[in-house]
Scaffold this motif. Structure first.
Motif, short mmCIF file in Angstrom:
data_model
loop_
_atom_site.label_atom_id
_atom_site.label_comp_id
_atom_site.label_asym_id
_atom_site.label_seq_id
_atom_site.Cartn_x
_atom_site.Cartn_y
_atom_site.Cartn_z
N ALA A 1 -38.61 -38.03 8.40
CA ALA A 1 -39.02 -37.71 9.76
C ALA A 1 -38.80 -36.23 10.03
O ALA A 1 -37.95 -35.58 9.41
N SER A 2 -39.56 -35.69 10.98
CA SER A 2 -39.46 -34.26 11.27
C SER A 2 -38.08 -33.90 11.81
O SER A 2 -37.62 -32.76 11.63
N ASP A 3 -37.39 -34.85 12.48
CA ASP A 3 -36.04 -34.55 12.96
C ASP A 3 -35.10 -34.24 11.80
O ASP A 3 -34.25 -33.36 11.88
N THR A 4 -35.24 -34.99 10.70
CA THR A 4 -34.41 -34.73 9.53
C THR A 4 -34.83 -33.44 8.84
O THR A 4 -33.98 -32.65 8.39
N ASN B 1 -36.48 -35.33 -9.04
CA ASN B 1 -37.22 -36.55 -9.39
C ASN B 1 -38.29 -36.92 -8.36
O ASN B 1 -39.08 -37.83 -8.60
N LEU B 2 -38.30 -36.25 -7.23
CA LEU B 2 -39.21 -36.63 -6.15
C LEU B 2 -40.66 -36.30 -6.54
O LEU B 2 -41.01 -35.16 -6.77
N SER B 3 -41.49 -37.33 -6.59
CA SER B 3 -42.90 -37.13 -6.94
C SER B 3 -43.83 -37.48 -5.79
O SER B 3 -44.99 -37.05 -5.78
N SER B 4 -43.36 -38.28 -4.82
CA SER B 4 -44.20 -38.68 -3.68
C SER B 4 -43.42 -38.51 -2.39
O SER B 4 -42.29 -38.99 -2.27
N LEU B 5 -44.04 -37.85 -1.40
CA LEU B 5 -43.37 -37.57 -0.13
C LEU B 5 -44.31 -37.85 1.02
O LEU B 5 -45.47 -37.42 1.02
N SER B 6 -43.81 -38.58 2.03
CA SER B 6 -44.53 -38.80 3.29
C SER B 6 -43.68 -38.24 4.41
O SER B 6 -42.49 -38.56 4.51
N ALA B 7 -44.28 -37.40 5.23
CA ALA B 7 -43.55 -36.77 6.33
C ALA B 7 -44.26 -37.05 7.64
O ALA B 7 -45.48 -36.88 7.75
N GLN B 8 -43.49 -37.49 8.63
CA GLN B 8 -44.04 -37.79 9.95
C GLN B 8 -43.48 -36.78 10.94
O GLN B 8 -42.28 -36.68 11.13
N PHE B 9 -44.38 -36.03 11.59
CA PHE B 9 -43.99 -35.02 12.56
C PHE B 9 -44.20 -35.54 13.97
O PHE B 9 -45.25 -36.12 14.29
N SER B 10 -43.19 -35.31 14.81
CA SER B 10 -43.29 -35.76 16.20
C SER B 10 -44.14 -34.82 17.04
O SER B 10 -44.42 -35.10 18.19
N ASP B 11 -44.52 -33.68 16.47
CA ASP B 11 -45.42 -32.74 17.15
C ASP B 11 -46.14 -31.93 16.07
O ASP B 11 -46.33 -32.43 14.97
N TYR B 12 -46.52 -30.70 16.36
CA TYR B 12 -47.33 -29.93 15.42
C TYR B 12 -46.52 -28.89 14.65
O TYR B 12 -47.08 -27.98 14.04
N ARG B 13 -45.19 -29.01 14.64
CA ARG B 13 -44.36 -27.97 14.02
C ARG B 13 -44.20 -28.22 12.53
O ARG B 13 -43.14 -28.56 12.05
N TRP B 14 -45.26 -28.01 11.77
CA TRP B 14 -45.21 -28.27 10.33
C TRP B 14 -44.60 -27.11 9.56
O TRP B 14 -44.29 -27.24 8.37
N GLU B 15 -44.39 -25.95 10.20
CA GLU B 15 -43.96 -24.75 9.48
C GLU B 15 -42.60 -24.88 8.81
O GLU B 15 -42.24 -24.07 7.95
#
Length: 481
Positions: free
Chosen positions: A331-334, A352-366
């Protein structure tokens, strides 16, 4: 007689209907394949459906009239009866049938219960449940589910000590109950434990319960009502899946709550908790999948203090503890907390991380590129965005972002709505990914007509990977966060 009572007591009309069906079946040439099954197989089938529906089957024919009594399990909702005393009477009656035989399931929950209804009963509810549990333990129950809903503020169902030594038990699911501190635990067959809003006597109660389950595979602990617990310790050599859902807000009491996990075979972990101050991860070398939405008891108002060395050390050790994970939802909070850590020190690598899904609560992807730099072998990335602006934007450090040498697939779903930010995000991946094979932008349904124009614009962005395919797709096909 009320309609609900008719579920459990035969009216004269029901008996007459059963007699008619028997006579009609004798005249009919068609074979009743279900009734042709032996009683033990029929009971096995009936075990899979709620008891109220099993009892209804008694009107089918004379053969089915008392078959429900032989089903080795009870699956009942409090709301199946209009009055509490009738509920108690039926459970007592059912447990009186074949009282020496084994019982596979004993399930009580609050389905269909009107929580505004004030029950009138002759004895405390907790005493009834305690008595029933002791009875089914003697009958070597395999699956025990007691899912309460806090009938009264001052009343609480305390799980009897007999449960701790039920050697036949395979599944234990409890809600709104109290777990006392056991003197000893011997649950050699328990594979699944689900605890929802369960209170523990002290720190040792849950720890001793887990240690007494030598083949435990799935553990779920939900709720933040652990008044007597400072450390939620999960130590198991057999555990494969662990889920912890705690407070959705930071801990207003500012107590140092700790979740400690030591599970060498753990493959799946779900952590969702803002209020826990510290997470201690040990021996998680087998971890495959992780869902992470934690804030370490920090908030938008209480950000990570660069001078708080203890908190920084804890977060760094936590990331090292989960470093074996291969597939992560975050999550974007983390991400925000990790970004704040990166401004003080280098973030540990997740090799070892090969796949990542990230959920943002707004548009702050930077804040994302800094985290991606700690994922040197990432191949697949899915991003999702909500349309609700953040409470307080994170201050992002300016500066060049590194290349993404292993990233092959990027999916951007639930798009941002901000065209400028959207273009900037796509440009980042196209210009920094050396081996990118496909970037897919899933448009909002309201923007489907814009797809040709948007695709044409995206195709003008320079691509570092000459083999990269850019696609604008239907949002219904998005499987990301």
């Amino acid at each position: 007689m009320s309609r609900k009572n008719q579920l459990f007591y035969h009216s004269s009309e029901a008996v007459e209907l059963a007699d008619y069906m028997d006579e009609d079946a004798e005249k009919c040439d068609d074979v009743d394949r279900l009734s042709d099954l032996p009683d033990n197989l029929l009971c096995h089938v009936l075990l899979k459906i709620p008891t109220k529906d099993v009892v209804k089957s008694s009107v089918l024919s004379k053969r089915w009239r008392n078959l429900w009594r032989d089903v080795p399990g009870l699956d009942l909702g409090y709301g199946d009866f209009p009055e509490y005393n009738e509920f108690v009477s039926f459970v007592d009656r059912f447990l009186g049938f074949h009282s020496e035989s084994r019982l596979q399931n004993f399930i009580l929950d609050d389905r269909c219960l009107d929580l505004d209804y004030e029950w009138e009963y002759d004895e405390p509810h907790g005493a009834n449940v305690n008595r029933w549990i002791n009875a089914v333990v003697k009958r070597k129950v395999q699956h025990l589910h007691v899912l309460e809903s806090k009938w009264e503020v001052d009343e609480e169902v305390e799980i009897p000590a007999a449960v701790y030594t039920c050697e036949s038990l395979v599944t234990l699911k409890l809600r709104d109950a109290f777990l006392p501190d056991p003197e000893s635990v011997s649950l050699p067959c328990v594979k699944v434990i689900h605890l929802d809003e369960v209170k523990f006597a002290n720190d040792q109660a849950l720890e001793r319960l887990i240690s007494g389950c030598s083949v435990l595979e799935i553990l779920t602990v939900n709720g933040d009502d652990h008044d007597c617990v400072k450390v939620l310790r999960v130590c198991s050599k057999s555990l494969l899946s662990f889920t912890h859902v705690g407070q959705c807000e930071e801990n207003i009491d500012e107590e140092d709550l700790v979740v400690a996990v030591d599970a060498p075979r753990l493959e799946y972990m779900w952590l969702s908790d803002f209020g826990t101050d510290s997470f201690i991860m040990s021996n998680l070398g087998a971890l495959v999948k992780l869902h992470m939405d934690v804030r370490f008891n920090l908030s938008y108002q209480k950000r990570l203090d660069p001078n708080d060395v203890q908190k920084r050390n804890m977060i760094r050790k936590f990331l090292v503890g989960i470093s074996s994970v291969r597939d992560m939802d975050i999550a974007s909070d983390t991400l925000e907390i990790i970004y704040d850590l990166s401004r003080c020190e280098r973030v540990p690598l997740l090799r070892n991380l090969s796949s990542l899904s990230a959920q943002f609560s707004d548009y702050r992807w930077e804040m994302l590129p800094v985290f991606l730099e700690s994922c040197p072998n990432l191949k697949h990335l899915s991003l999702g965005f909500s349309t609700t602006p953040g409470e307080q934007p994170v201050s992002i450090m300016p500066g060049p972002h590194g290349f993404l040498p292993t990233l092959e697939y990027v999916e951007i779903g639930k798009p941002m709505g901000d065209e400028e930010a959207e273009t900037k995000l796509v440009s980042y991946f196209l210009e920094k990914s050396t081996v990118l094979k496909k970037l897919t932008l899933f448009l909002d349904p309201d923007r489907k007509k814009e797809a040709p124009v948007i695709l044409k614009k995206l195709l003008t962005i320079p691509r570092l990977s000459t083999s990269c395919q850019v696609v604008v797709a239907d949002p219904l096909s998005f499987w990301g966060p």
